[in-house]
Scaffold this motif. Structure first.
Motif, PDB file in Angstrom:
ATOM      1  N   ASN A  10       0.860  -1.185   0.000  1.00 55.33           N
ATOM      2  CA  ASN A  10       0.000   0.000   0.000  1.00 55.33           C
ATOM      3  C   ASN A  10       0.897   1.235   0.000  1.00 55.33           C
ATOM      4  N   ASN A  12       0.495   4.049   1.129  1.00 54.43           N
ATOM      5  CA  ASN A  12       0.400   4.822   2.362  1.00 54.43           C
ATOM      6  C   ASN A  12       1.053   4.136   3.559  1.00 54.43           C
ATOM      7  N   PHE A  80       2.536  14.176  -2.730  1.00 53.56           N
ATOM      8  CA  PHE A  80       1.318  13.419  -2.470  1.00 53.56           C
ATOM      9  C   PHE A  80       1.297  12.787  -1.085  1.00 53.56           C
ATOM     10  N   GLY A  81       2.297  13.119  -0.250  1.00 53.14           N
ATOM     11  CA  GLY A  81       2.322  12.603   1.115  1.00 53.14           C
ATOM     12  C   GLY A  81       2.726  11.145   1.227  1.00 53.14           C
ATOM     13  N   LEU A  82       3.407  10.619   0.215  1.00 54.55           N
ATOM     14  CA  LEU A  82       3.801   9.215   0.230  1.00 54.55           C
ATOM     15  C   LEU A  82       5.147   9.051   0.937  1.00 54.55           C
ATOM     16  N   HIS A 107       1.551  19.778   2.103  1.00 51.00           N
ATOM     17  CA  HIS A 107       1.568  18.536   1.321  1.00 51.00           C
ATOM     18  C   HIS A 107       2.095  17.365   2.153  1.00 51.00           C
ATOM     19  N   ILE A 110      -0.905  15.162   3.605  1.00 48.45           N
ATOM     20  CA  ILE A 110      -1.847  14.443   2.755  1.00 48.45           C
ATOM     21  C   ILE A 110      -1.799  12.950   3.076  1.00 48.45           C
ATOM     22  N   ALA A 111      -2.980  12.294   2.973  1.00 47.42           N
ATOM     23  CA  ALA A 111      -3.070  10.834   3.182  1.00 47.42           C
ATOM     24  C   ALA A 111      -2.462  10.472   4.531  1.00 47.42           C
ATOM     25  N   ASN A 112      -1.494   9.561   4.537  1.00 42.38           N
ATOM     26  CA  ASN A 112      -0.882   9.107   5.790  1.00 42.38           C
ATOM     27  C   ASN A 112       0.450   9.801   6.049  1.00 42.38           C
ATOM     28  N   ALA A 113       0.653  10.967   5.428  1.00 41.44           N
ATOM     29  CA  ALA A 113       1.954  11.629   5.501  1.00 41.44           C
ATOM     30  C   ALA A 113       2.303  12.109   6.904  1.00 41.44           C
ATOM     31  N   GLU A 144      -5.232  22.255   6.918  1.00 45.98           N
ATOM     32  CA  GLU A 144      -5.250  20.795   7.073  1.00 45.98           C
ATOM     33  C   GLU A 144      -5.808  20.377   8.426  1.00 45.98           C
TER      34      GLU A 144
END
Length: 252
Positions: A10, A12, A80-82, A107, A110-113, A144
């Motif tokens: 995944n 994330n 993208f916060g990866l 940034h 973002i997501a699971n960052a 955020e």
């Protein structure tokens, strides 16, 4: 099927080697082993995001600057916060001849960052001292956090500024400046007033807007400087001494 490394299923997921964790604390320890002179020089850069080739060119340029003690990354390490983006940026920044420190960008949430950032770099708010300077890093990514009144953490900022018994220069570093639409408008006035009320805060540093910009935006004697993005191939070279500073814009 055999695999020597952890299998990431995944994007994330947060999988980091031990040498990729707690980087801010580790780099502060490296900085504080250096013997500071009366004059300290450092670099402010930011918004690396997906600009990896430009970031590599920045490292080459930064390594040519003389007498640099460290580099400050003003946030938006990732796009993208990866976790993989954080790793790619760190791989490039490792080629710096000096340690680097980071502040959280929008940034980077973002997501699971936020989990990746905490594990890789550390707390969202932190500070350290070097020579006659105190550096205060604070999360100002209000949007955020739904402009809920907690970001930036103004009580923490007040406490950090007050905890300056040697009356060192105080530099506040964040990603989003208070005059930006992503900063909580309910906190803008108080934030600026806190900085202006402290006689040791003359200069405060930001990224986010992808442009060079500076001014005393609140007519209170506090100078706000923004550095541009890596895409625009620029950074700030800052020289500071007790009670003073000089800022140069560098293009590479």
């Amino acid at each position: 099927m055999a695999c020597s490394d952890p299998f990431q299923y995944n994007p994330n997921q947060v999988i980091l080697d031990k040498n990729q964790q707690d980087l801010n604390a580790k780099n502060i320890a490296r900085i504080q082993k250096r013997i500071p002179s009366d004059t300290v020089r450092f670099i402010l850069m930011g918004d690396s995001q997906r600009f990896y080739d430009e970031l590599a060119d920045f490292v080459e340029s930064a390594n040519q600057q003389r007498d640099i003690s460290f580099v400050l990354h003003a946030g938006d390490i990732s796009d993208f916060g990866l976790t993989q983006e954080f790793k790619w940026v760190h791989e490039i920044m490792q080629d710096l001849r000096v340690p680097y420190l980071t502040v959280l960008g929008n940034h980077d949430l973002i997501a699971n960052a936020s989990t990746a950032y905490r594990k890789m770099y550390g707390d969202f708010n932190y500070s350290f001292e070097f020579g006659t300077n105190k550096f205060i890093f604070i999360n100002t990514n209000s949007r955020e956090f739904n402009f809920d009144g907690t970001v930036p953490d103004l009580p923490w900022l007040k406490q950090e500024l007050a905890n300056n018994p040697l009356q060192n220069n105080a530099f506040v570093i964040a990603h989003i400046p208070p005059f930006d639409a992503d900063f909580d408008p309910k906190l803008e006035k108080e934030y600026a007033e806190i900085l202006a009320a402290d006689p040791h805060v003359n200069l405060t540093l930001y990224g986010h807007q992808h442009t060079f910009r500076n001014g005393t935006f609140y007519n209170d004697g506090v100078e706000y400087y923004l550095t541009t993005s890596m895409q625009d191939r620029g950074y700030l070279l800052i020289t500071t001494w007790k009670g003073g500073y000089l800022v140069d814009r560098i293009k590479f």
